[in-house]
Design an enzyme around this catalytic site. Structure first.
Site, PDB file in Angstrom:
ATOM      1  N   SER A 185       0.820  -1.218   0.000  1.00 42.93           N
ATOM      2  CA  SER A 185       0.000   0.000   0.000  1.00 42.93           C
ATOM      3  C   SER A 185       0.857   1.273   0.000  1.00 42.93           C
ATOM      4  CB  SER A 185      -0.959  -0.034   1.190  1.00 42.93           C
ATOM      5  OG  SER A 185      -1.946   0.949   1.088  1.00 42.93           O
ATOM      6  N   ASP A 199      10.184   4.780 -10.448  1.00 40.00           N
ATOM      7  CA  ASP A 199       9.829   5.392 -11.727  1.00 40.00           C
ATOM      8  C   ASP A 199      10.705   6.601 -12.049  1.00 40.00           C
ATOM      9  OD1 ASP A 199       7.915   3.499 -12.093  1.00 40.00           O
ATOM     10  OD2 ASP A 199       6.218   4.878 -12.204  1.00 40.00           O
ATOM     11  N   LYS A 207      -0.707  -4.049  -3.337  1.00 43.10           N
ATOM     12  CA  LYS A 207      -2.004  -3.460  -2.972  1.00 43.10           C
ATOM     13  C   LYS A 207      -2.055  -2.051  -3.554  1.00 43.10           C
ATOM     14  CE  LYS A 207      -5.073  -2.385   0.918  1.00 43.10           C
ATOM     15  NZ  LYS A 207      -5.167  -0.911   0.790  1.00 43.10           N
TER      16      LYS A 207
END
Length: 410
Positions: free
Chosen positions: A310, A321, A335
């Site tokens: 999460s 990224d 999640k």
């Protein structure tokens, strides 16, 4: 518990609000004729449909009270109807909460409660699965591990659709104990079931655990993200910088997540202007969580594993990224959905509902997939712990220091 009177008053209000909107939007008015009311056919159909839906439920309850062999508690059935409405959606993260359950959840986000100290979730086979025991709590001391499934509590079976009840049973007064029947998967794939007695304590969650490692490499472990985490992280970070820190390891292993704003605030410290994450709702509404121009360019390694979930994955996804940090460890939990917690009704009840999914800066949703590290490395199976206290046996942390030393030497 919700009363029958309140339950049906709520239904009546919904019916008449629906009728009012139907009439108003159609620019048609109800007409009173003597003791009767004449209304448009469309409005009558809406009212009849609503009545038929809830009349069936009321009839079922009356039948149960008359024919059920044992006591048919009306309030319990009404509460069960509310819970069942959301259970029927098939999402283990969406649930109706009683006043007690809602209060307990809010207490957890504040960072303290009375219980055994374990983070749990629903598994794919509808069992209660341990995401991670909290460090230095009874759960960890008793030997509970990530991936363990709680089959019974004090001899009573609990499945994932009764996870709130299970939580309320595991919590309790300090000094008392609870017996958990645990199913653990062994290396050969076979399941082993055992009873573990866990003593309850006052759990005060320390979400930030800092230390200075060799070569002026700082280390900050984040155990979860609650309302104090970002503030405590910044304090620890400034202290380490004051001690001459040149690079940083952020340890997210076994961090099950928490409050999204906490992970965004911490991630913002290290990213330039851009997107940290964004969420998208069913209707397509998008909310962006962005970082500003200010950023500390200190070299960073993130440690992750299957217990990182999460909010941990939001940080890991943003760092990966943007190539801001090197990720070391194993694939994360996966999640990628967001729950909204809010009050419901006037007696302290609450709702937790999955309302959106989140994406990494590159537009990737990792729900059910997880995030792959840049360097895949399993924790030494002989390690009795992890983190700076177990540096000599924590090969993942050793690798993080090695990577940062290389960066510092360039």
């Amino acid at each position: 518990m919700i009363s029958k009177k309140k339950y049906f008053i709520t239904i009546i209000v919904v019916v008449f609000v629906t009728a009012f909107l139907t009439v108003s939007l159609g620019n048609v008015f109800l007409v009173e004729v003597g003791q009767k009311v004449v209304l448009p056919k469309e409005t009558y159909s809406v009212l009849k449909d609503m009545y038929d839906k809830f009349a069936k439920q009321n009839s079922l309850m009356e039948f149960a009270k008359k024919e059920f062999l044992y006591e048919a508690d009306e309030e319990a059935m009404l509460e069960g109807a509310l819970k069942g409405t959301l259970i029927a959606l098939g999402d283990p993260y969406t649930q109706y909460m009683t006043k007690e359950e809602y209060g307990a959840l809010l207490q957890d986000t504040e960072g303290s409660y009375e219980g055994i100290g374990v983070y749990i979730t629903a598994s794919d086979d509808n069992k209660i699965m341990i995401v991670s025991p909290i460090e230095d709590t009874p759960a960890e001391k008793a030997g509970l591990k990530t991936g363990d499934k709680i089959i019974k509590i004090n001899g009573t079976e609990y499945s994932a659709d009764k996870i709130d009840q299970a939580v309320s049973i595991m919590k309790g007064l300090p000094g008392t104990s609870v017996t958990l029947t645990i199913q653990r998967t062994k290396e050969n794939g076979k399941h082993e079931t055992t009873d573990i007695v866990v003593n309850r304590e006052k759990i005060r969650i320390k979400t930030i655990k800092p230390s200075m490692l060799e070569d002026n490499i700082g280390y900050i472990r984040i155990t979860t993200f609650d309302m104090q985490t970002a503030k405590d992280f910044n304090a620890a970070y400034e202290t380490l910088k004051g001690q001459g820190m040149k690079a940083l390891v952020i340890d997210l292993r076994f961090n099950p997540g928490g409050i999204i704003n906490a992970t965004v605030d911490i991630t913002d410290e290290f990213l330039g202007e851009g997107i940290i994450t964004y969420t998208k709702t069913k209707s397509g509404d998008i909310e962006y969580y962005k970082s500003d121009k200010s950023a500390d360019d200190i070299p960073i390694v993130l440690l992750i594993n299957e217990g990182s979930a999460s909010a941990s994955e939001i940080m890991a996804g943003a760092m990966k990224d943007t190539q801001r940090a090197t990720l070391i460890g194993t694939k994360t939990f996966g999640k990628g959905i967001v729950q909204r917690v809010q009050g419901f009704g006037s007696e302290g009840e609450g709702l937790k509902m999955t309302v959106s999914e989140y994406f990494t800066p590159n537009g990737v949703n990792i729900h059910g997939i997880g995030i792959e590290p840049d360097i895949v490395l399993e924790l030494n199976p002989d390690a009795t712990g992890y983190g700076y206290e177990f540096y000599d046996m924590d090969n993942q942390l050793q690798k993080a220091v090695e990577v940062l030393d290389e960066k510092l030497s360039q």
